[in-house]
Design an enzyme around this catalytic site. Structure first.
Site, PDB file in Angstrom:
ATOM      1  N   ASN A 150       0.805  -1.223   0.000  1.00 11.58           N
ATOM      2  CA  ASN A 150       0.000   0.000   0.000  1.00 11.58           C
ATOM      3  C   ASN A 150       0.839   1.275   0.000  1.00 11.58           C
ATOM      4  O   ASN A 150       0.426   2.300  -0.512  1.00 11.58           O
ATOM      5  CB  ASN A 150      -0.964   0.014   1.194  1.00 11.58           C
ATOM      6  CG  ASN A 150      -0.305  -0.379   2.490  1.00 11.58           C
ATOM      7  OD1 ASN A 150       0.313  -1.435   2.583  1.00 11.58           O
ATOM      8  ND2 ASN A 150      -0.421   0.461   3.501  1.00 11.58           N
ATOM      9  N   GLN A 180      -4.561  -3.938  -2.336  1.00 11.45           N
ATOM     10  CA  GLN A 180      -3.972  -2.877  -3.169  1.00 11.45           C
ATOM     11  C   GLN A 180      -3.662  -3.345  -4.587  1.00 11.45           C
ATOM     12  O   GLN A 180      -3.185  -2.550  -5.405  1.00 11.45           O
ATOM     13  CB  GLN A 180      -2.702  -2.326  -2.515  1.00 11.45           C
ATOM     14  CG  GLN A 180      -2.949  -1.549  -1.239  1.00 11.45           C
ATOM     15  CD  GLN A 180      -3.676  -0.220  -1.453  1.00 11.45           C
ATOM     16  OE1 GLN A 180      -3.818   0.272  -2.575  1.00 11.45           O
ATOM     17  NE2 GLN A 180      -4.150   0.362  -0.368  1.00 11.45           N
ATOM     18  N   SER A 200     -10.959  -5.314  -0.934  1.00 10.06           N
ATOM     19  CA  SER A 200     -11.802  -4.309  -0.289  1.00 10.06           C
ATOM     20  C   SER A 200     -12.352  -3.358  -1.346  1.00 10.06           C
ATOM     21  O   SER A 200     -11.565  -2.774  -2.118  1.00 10.06           O
ATOM     22  CB  SER A 200     -10.948  -3.534   0.721  1.00 10.06           C
ATOM     23  OG  SER A 200     -11.713  -2.561   1.345  1.00 10.06           O
ATOM     24  N   GLY A 201     -13.678  -3.184  -1.381  1.00 11.04           N
ATOM     25  CA  GLY A 201     -14.312  -2.417  -2.452  1.00 11.04           C
ATOM     26  C   GLY A 201     -13.875  -0.965  -2.569  1.00 11.04           C
ATOM     27  O   GLY A 201     -13.744  -0.438  -3.672  1.00 11.04           O
ATOM     28  N   HIS A 202     -13.625  -0.319  -1.407  1.00 14.20           N
ATOM     29  CA  HIS A 202     -13.379   1.133  -1.487  1.00 14.20           C
ATOM     30  C   HIS A 202     -12.029   1.500  -2.101  1.00 14.20           C
ATOM     31  O   HIS A 202     -11.740   2.666  -2.315  1.00 14.20           O
ATOM     32  CB  HIS A 202     -13.574   1.796  -0.114  1.00 14.20           C
ATOM     33  CG  HIS A 202     -12.504   1.529   0.892  1.00 14.20           C
ATOM     34  ND1 HIS A 202     -11.537   2.461   1.181  1.00 14.20           N
ATOM     35  CD2 HIS A 202     -12.248   0.465   1.683  1.00 14.20           C
ATOM     36  CE1 HIS A 202     -10.733   1.975   2.130  1.00 14.20           C
ATOM     37  NE2 HIS A 202     -11.148   0.765   2.449  1.00 14.20           N
ATOM     38  N   THR A 238     -27.469 -10.355   7.845  1.00 12.05           N
ATOM     39  CA  THR A 238     -28.278 -10.100   6.655  1.00 12.05           C
ATOM     40  C   THR A 238     -27.427  -9.437   5.580  1.00 12.05           C
ATOM     41  O   THR A 238     -26.674  -8.497   5.860  1.00 12.05           O
ATOM     42  CB  THR A 238     -29.476  -9.193   7.020  1.00 12.05           C
ATOM     43  OG1 THR A 238     -30.226  -9.876   8.009  1.00 12.05           O
ATOM     44  CG2 THR A 238     -30.354  -8.900   5.814  1.00 12.05           C
ATOM     45  N   CYS A 326       0.941   8.448  12.936  1.00  6.06           N
ATOM     46  CA  CYS A 326       1.063   9.124  14.223  1.00  6.06           C
ATOM     47  C   CYS A 326       0.684   8.135  15.326  1.00  6.06           C
ATOM     48  O   CYS A 326      -0.473   7.800  15.497  1.00  6.06           O
ATOM     49  CB  CYS A 326       0.141  10.331  14.245  1.00  6.06           C
ATOM     50  SG  CYS A 326       0.619  11.516  15.467  1.00  6.06           S
TER      51      CYS A 326
HETATM   52  N1  PLP Z   1      -4.569  -4.445   3.208  1.00  8.38           N
HETATM   53  C1  PLP Z   1      -3.986  -3.432   2.569  1.00  8.38           C
HETATM   54  C2  PLP Z   1      -2.763  -3.692   1.756  1.00  8.38           C
HETATM   55  C3  PLP Z   1      -4.517  -2.137   2.661  1.00  8.38           C
HETATM   56  O1  PLP Z   1      -3.928  -1.133   2.021  1.00  8.38           O
HETATM   57  C4  PLP Z   1      -5.673  -1.933   3.437  1.00  8.38           C
HETATM   58  C5  PLP Z   1      -6.242  -0.584   3.605  1.00  8.38           C
HETATM   59  O2  PLP Z   1      -5.592   0.414   3.420  1.00  8.38           O
HETATM   60  C6  PLP Z   1      -6.255  -3.032   4.095  1.00  8.38           C
HETATM   61  C7  PLP Z   1      -5.678  -4.276   3.957  1.00  8.38           C
HETATM   62  C8  PLP Z   1      -7.478  -2.893   4.938  1.00  8.38           C
HETATM   63  O3  PLP Z   1      -8.613  -2.663   4.149  1.00  8.38           O
HETATM   64  P1  PLP Z   1      -9.949  -2.069   4.815  1.00  8.38           P
HETATM   65  O4  PLP Z   1      -9.663  -0.648   5.138  1.00  8.38           O
HETATM   66  O5  PLP Z   1     -11.002  -2.224   3.789  1.00  8.38           O
HETATM   67  O6  PLP Z   1     -10.214  -2.871   6.032  1.00  8.38           O
END
Ligand code: PLP
Length: 397
Positions: A150, A180, A200-202, A238, A326
């Site tokens: 990430n 990522q 992860s969708g977002h 659900t 931080c």
């Molecule tokens: N794994 C990696 C490499 C990520 O960059 C992130 C989120 O930044 C996550 C896991 C965690 O994902 P989530 O925020 O959807 O729990």
């Protein structure tokens, strides 16, 4: 004005994803498990999304797809599930550069008696495969590796890692955190030794609050959330129908956009990166040039503070992120950059820029115009004037 160059933190929801979700928030609100006709549309929508995710993962069957709420839940389900299903094996292998959602879990497991090996990385961010090979033994229940980092975007060779694992111990399970890598790498899990893979969708233009886990059909794990029989008993609660629908559409769009991501987004990222490295005398690239996802660039600015750079950029409407987190009031340098041995002179001044398919050429040009001015302003405030002068002279000659 917002110039959003922090797409590894989260992404904008695609309008087409929102449009697909909306009917399931408004008119089609039935519980998909109900018996009446009204619920058929909801349950069919979930089935369609599951098929979209099967294609996104390159899985054999939609039965290998579990919907979760986020990347952290996908990772927790996979890791705790594998360990619960193999109670007699107490050894785990992971890397020093995983996301905190995985690292913090392993620290907890160590306190519970698990032996955890954290594999190191080289200066360019690549994984020490020899070390990984050496650590796998008869006791190893799980190897857990991220597909793309990430902070730096560095890609780990998960196909090769899968082969190493199964050649040393065919019983060891392999979990890949692909949060990522989603939308940046073409997944084809059926042709790999990956047993479980989380997304992860977002991170690829679906909303926050929805994720998925691929679990290979021959891998049996217990659920993390116990209760009703949703997700074939693999995840109670659900179903979040609108978000599941959104994830399915986002996955399909991401597959379509992959070519654009690896050509056009890469071109913009490279333009930003080479521009900064050329224009800013105290900048250096943190990571390998080639083996990276196409949207990420992590650049160190020597002898200055990353937080100060971010604040100045924020005043100009530019959103980026620093490698520092931080922690309890003190600014801890990034564990990823430390594992790579990034020199202390740029450890505190490292900035991550991450693009998406919504990033424009104008935004990159604006950032390239403003960032060198910001750095010059901050350089003047640095207590390391002699070192900076020396650096400037050595780079200019
Ligand atoms: N794994 C990696 C490499 C990520 O960059 C992130 C989120 O930044 C996550 C896991 C965690 O994902 P989530 O925020 O959807 O729990």
């Amino acid at each position: 004005m917002v110039i959003y160059l922090d797409n590894n933190a989260t992404t904008k929801v695609d309008k087409r994803v929102l449009d697909a979700m909306f009917p399931y928030l408004e008119e089609e609100y039935a519980n998909p498990s109900s018996m009446y006709q009204f619920s058929v549309k909801s349950s069919k929508a979930i089935a369609q999304a599951r098929a979209q995710l099967r294609d996104f993962f390159g899985a054999k069957s939609e039965r290998e797809v579990i919907f979760t709420s986020c990347g952290s839940e996908s990772a927790n389900t996979a890791i705790k599930g594998v360990l619960a299903a193999n109670k007699n094996k107490k050894h785990i292998i992971t890397t020093k550069v995983e996301h905190p959602c995985v690292l913090n879990l392993y620290q907890t497991l160590e306190k519970q008696g698990y032996r955890v090996d954290y594999i190191g990385v080289h200066a360019d961010g690549s994984l020490d495969l020899e070390e990984l090979k050496d650590k796998i033994d008869d006791e190893t229940a799980l190897v857990s590796v991220m597909w793309a980092n990430n902070e730096t975007g560095v890609i780990f060779p998960v196909e090769e890692i899968g082969e190493i694992i199964k050649s040393k111990n065919p019983e060891t399970k392999f979990f890949v955190d692909a949060v990522q890598a989603s939308g940046k790498v073409d997944f084809d899990v059926k042709n790999t030794n990956i047993d479980l893979l989380g997304i992860s969708g977002h991170k690829f233009h679906a909303p926050k609050g929805i994720g998925a886990l691929y679990v290979k059909s021959n891998v049996i794990i217990p659920p993390l959330i116990v209760g009703g029989h949703q997700e074939r008993g693999m995840r109670a609660g659900t179903e979040n129908v609108p978000y599941i629908v959104g994830l399915g559409v986002a996955a399909e769009l991401a597959k379509e956009a992959l070519k654009y991501e690896t050509t056009e987004i890469k071109r913009l990222r490279d333009k930003l990166e080479t521009g900064i490295l050329k224009k800013v005398f105290n900048s250096r690239l943190n990571s390998s040039i080639s083996n990276r996802v196409p949207n990420t660039s992590n650049i160190g600015f020597e002898y200055i503070e990353g937080e100060l750079i971010l604040l100045h950029l924020s005043d100009l409407g530019i959103c980026a992120s620093s490698g520092s987190a931080c922690t309890s009031g003190s600014l801890e340098p990034s564990h990823v950059l430390r594992a790579m041995g990034v020199p202390f002179t740029s450890l505190h001044g490292s900035i991550r820029f991450s693009l998406s398919r919504f990033t424009t050429e104008e935004e990159i040009d604006y950032t390239l115009e403003k960032l060198p001015q910001v750095i010059e302003k901050i350089v003047k405030l640095s207590p390391y004037q002699d070192e900076l002068e020396h650096l400037r002279n050595s780079r200019e000659h």
